[in-house]
Design a protein around this motif. Structure first.
Motif, PDB file in Angstrom:
ATOM      1  N   GLN A 267       0.842  -1.197   0.000  1.00 36.60           N
ATOM      2  CA  GLN A 267       0.000   0.000   0.000  1.00 36.60           C
ATOM      3  C   GLN A 267       0.881   1.252   0.000  1.00 36.60           C
ATOM      4  O   GLN A 267       0.633   2.215  -0.729  1.00 36.60           O
TER       5      GLN A 267
ATOM      6  N   ALA B  68       1.263   4.221  -2.792  1.00 34.55           N
ATOM      7  CA  ALA B  68       1.080   5.642  -2.451  1.00 34.55           C
ATOM      8  C   ALA B  68       2.316   6.445  -2.856  1.00 34.55           C
ATOM      9  O   ALA B  68       2.204   7.555  -3.394  1.00 34.55           O
TER      10      ALA B  68
ATOM     11  N   GLU C 120       2.543   6.969  -6.675  1.00 34.09           N
ATOM     12  CA  GLU C 120       1.646   7.984  -7.223  1.00 34.09           C
ATOM     13  C   GLU C 120       2.246   9.389  -7.164  1.00 34.09           C
ATOM     14  O   GLU C 120       1.763  10.311  -7.807  1.00 34.09           O
ATOM     15  N   LEU C 121       3.296   9.572  -6.370  1.00 34.29           N
ATOM     16  CA  LEU C 121       3.934  10.890  -6.269  1.00 34.29           C
ATOM     17  C   LEU C 121       5.018  11.089  -7.329  1.00 34.29           C
ATOM     18  O   LEU C 121       5.584  12.170  -7.438  1.00 34.29           O
TER      19      LEU C 121
ATOM     20  N   TYR D 239       0.768  -2.841  -8.750  1.00 38.05           N
ATOM     21  CA  TYR D 239      -0.619  -3.114  -8.334  1.00 38.05           C
ATOM     22  C   TYR D 239      -1.078  -4.535  -8.642  1.00 38.05           C
ATOM     23  O   TYR D 239      -2.064  -5.004  -8.082  1.00 38.05           O
TER      24      TYR D 239
ATOM     25  N   LYS E 182      -6.909   9.681  -4.440  1.00 36.33           N
ATOM     26  CA  LYS E 182      -5.568   9.111  -4.532  1.00 36.33           C
ATOM     27  C   LYS E 182      -4.589   9.795  -3.576  1.00 36.33           C
ATOM     28  O   LYS E 182      -3.812   9.153  -2.904  1.00 36.33           O
ATOM     29  N   TYR E 183      -4.650  11.126  -3.539  1.00 35.71           N
ATOM     30  CA  TYR E 183      -3.662  11.869  -2.741  1.00 35.71           C
ATOM     31  C   TYR E 183      -4.202  12.268  -1.379  1.00 35.71           C
ATOM     32  O   TYR E 183      -3.652  13.126  -0.715  1.00 35.71           O
TER      33      TYR E 183
ATOM     34  N   ASN F 207      -4.018   8.301   2.920  1.00 33.82           N
ATOM     35  CA  ASN F 207      -3.080   7.361   2.299  1.00 33.82           C
ATOM     36  C   ASN F 207      -1.632   7.656   2.655  1.00 33.82           C
ATOM     37  O   ASN F 207      -0.747   6.877   2.303  1.00 33.82           O
ATOM     38  N   TYR F 208      -1.387   8.806   3.281  1.00 38.23           N
ATOM     39  CA  TYR F 208      -0.002   9.203   3.565  1.00 38.23           C
ATOM     40  C   TYR F 208       0.212   9.490   5.047  1.00 38.23           C
ATOM     41  O   TYR F 208       1.125  10.206   5.417  1.00 38.23           O
TER      42      TYR F 208
ATOM     43  N   ALA G 279       2.604  14.723  -0.862  1.00 38.47           N
ATOM     44  CA  ALA G 279       1.197  14.424  -1.158  1.00 38.47           C
ATOM     45  C   ALA G 279       0.327  15.648  -0.893  1.00 38.47           C
ATOM     46  O   ALA G 279      -0.600  15.951  -1.644  1.00 38.47           O
TER      47      ALA G 279
ATOM     48  N   GLY H 171      -6.929   0.506  -4.569  1.00 35.80           N
ATOM     49  CA  GLY H 171      -6.679  -0.205  -5.819  1.00 35.80           C
ATOM     50  C   GLY H 171      -5.588  -1.247  -5.714  1.00 35.80           C
ATOM     51  O   GLY H 171      -5.064  -1.713  -6.712  1.00 35.80           O
TER      52      GLY H 171
END
Lengths: 292, 205
Positions: free
Chosen positions: A246, A250, A253-254, A269, B29-30, B34-35, B44, B177
């Motif tokens: 996870q 995350a 995505e950055l 994924y 997502k951000y 999640n962070y 983020a 996801g």
């Protein structure tokens, strides 16, 4: 090294699969060019992932087509003309060399013959790679030394040894990016990839380690006496690995998007959860044999 | 600032509905959930801000007045839990501040200077471990904190986060996801199974 970090082929588009193969072939050719035939033997999926991740932002991939020993008739597409490839090749050599050295120290004389031969063959390549990325070599040497001390002390902690291994992988992020933010992100992402590999490998080897009486971090942490995972421990390991995945997602995505994004997304994924599940179900080793 | 449409990844001709959808997707997502305690939380947050600004800019320029959705996302659960950090006193407040600013070495050395390992100490040690990526140790410390003080909601929340393998607190059905096995997929699967058995769950397919 381990080959756990790979895409789930059945979920890839044909063009993505070809692109992934071009990365794999590209790394192979780079290894051959820099280190001769022996360089090719260190090639695997984990290092291909490293190359792809380090070039995540790339817009266009330079590529060529050529035959090789694995595909002598049909020309195959491969990535080339890329400094990231050279960097990934250097780091692959260093990681493999140190891992072989580690194996030799751990195994009995007879069992260590194969790694000994491998290490001798790799020696020249290692010296050259060390010259190219000396800082990385220092980190790997130092962390593996600490890791081996920790393993000898048979610690009951899972994270303390995993931290050393994860730190090695994370340090592969250094010096490759134009921006500090990107480097930080890749560092964190690779840390958890390293943690994932270390723990998954421990789960995969649990039974073998039990038979040979070797140290196994999971067995020590959960006090397992029979070389297999009970239901609760299995769930616990699955949860902590899912958590690492996870965080990897995350962190990913950055990162900036580029031509490699669909492949990275597949690996992170789909590929990693798939491999994780197979290993924890005890089906990974048999599956790998069938694939070969 | 970048072109707001490219920030949201939509074309300038996209409909209001498409833009809203793209915005929601990115905001999810951000989302700070999640962070949480992730050393990259600042990145983020910057991303979230960029997305919120882009969405506000587009909705304003189109006069569709949908700005209320913008600010509601960024200031999620964690800012509020952060504020409770400052309310505790003495050395624990200092430790919380060190953790929040990402100074884990300082936080750890402060923790090591505390003699009495009470519930709060274990909770904070868990947070430091989490930020370092030591997820197993984090879970163990959170567990001790909950055992010592079962009534503290913050400790319980942290533990249940670990037990769920990192699914955001608020909505356990959504797992970022990770396994591609969300609610809809399960429903469709269930539908297929029902159809195979001669029944039907989703009538249109």
């Amino acid at each position: 090294m381990f080959g756990y970090i790979r895409p789930l082929k059945s979920e890839m588009k044909v063009k993505e699969f070809e692109q992934f193969q071009a990365a794999y072939c590209g790394l192979c050719h780079a290894l051959k060019k820099k280190y001769g035939i022996v360089g090719r033997f260190v090639l695997n999926y984990d290092f291909t992932f490293l190359f792809i991740l380090l070039s995540c932002e790339t817009g266009v991939v330079e590529s060529g087509r050529r035959r090789c020993i694995a595909s002598p008739l049909r020309k195959k597409c491969y990535c080339c003309g890329n400094t990231v490839l050279d960097d990934a090749a250097d780091k692959s050599i260093i990681l493999t060399y140190w891992r072989l050295k580690d194996c030799i120290a751990d195994e009995s004389f007879l069992k260590s013959l194969l790694p000994r031969a491998g290490k001798m063959l790799l020696h020249m390549a290692y010296k050259k790679a060390k010259h190219n990325v000396p800082e990385f070599d220092d980190v790997v040497e130092q962390k593996l030394k600490v890791l081996s001390e920790i393993e000898q002390s048979k610690t009951a902690s899972l994270d303390i040894p995993a931290d050393q291994f994860a730190g090695i992988l994370a340090s592969a992020a250094a010096g490759r990016s134009d921006s500090l933010e990107k480097e930080r992100t890749i560092f964190q992402l690779l840390y958890h990839v390293g943690r994932f590999i270390y723990i998954l490998d421990a789960a995969d080897d649990l039974h073998d380690d039990f038979l040979s009486g070797s140290y196994n971090p999971i067995a020590e942490r959960f006090g397992l006496k029979e070389g297999k995972l009970d239901k609760d421990t299995l769930e616990y390991i699955r949860t902590t690995l899912t958590h690492s995945m996870q965080i990897i997602g995350a962190d990913y995505e950055l990162l900036p998007r580029g031509v490699w994004s669909p492949i990275l997304e597949n690996i992170i994924y789909l590929g990693m959860p798939f491999v994780c599940d197979k290993v924890l179900k005890g089906e990974w080793k048999t599956k790998k044999k069938i694939d070969k | 600032m970048n072109d707001p449409y490219s920030v949201l990844g939509v074309s300038p001709n996209a409909s209001d509905e498409e833009i809203k959808k793209a915005y929601r997707e990115l905001a999810r997502k951000y989302h700070p959930d999640n962070y949480h305690d992730n050393p990259l939380a600042d990145l983020a947050e910057a991303k979230m801000k960029e997305i919120n600004e882009a969405y506000d800019m587009i909705t304003k320029s189109r006069g569709s007045g949908g700005t209320s959705g913008g600010s509601s996302y960024g200031s999620g659960g964690y800012q509020s839990s952060n504020s409770s950090y400052s309310s505790s006193s003495g050395i624990y407040a200092q430790i919380r501040m060190a953790i929040n600013s990402g100074n884990l070495i300082q936080a750890e050395s402060l923790l090591n200077s505390v003699q009495n390992h009470d519930a709060e100490w274990n909770f904070l040690m868990g947070s430091v471990c989490y930020s370092k990526g030591w997820l197993d140790e984090a879970r163990r410390y959170y567990q001790i904190a909950v055992n010592m003080n079962p009534n503290n909601a913050e400790y319980r929340q942290a533990l249940s986060y670990m037990q769920s393998g990192g699914s955001p607190y608020r909505n356990t059905a959504y797992r970022g996801g990770m396994d591609g096995c969300d609610c809809c997929t399960s429903l469709v699967c269930a539908d297929c199974c029902c159809e195979a058995m001669g029944g039907d769950l989703i009538s249109c397919c």
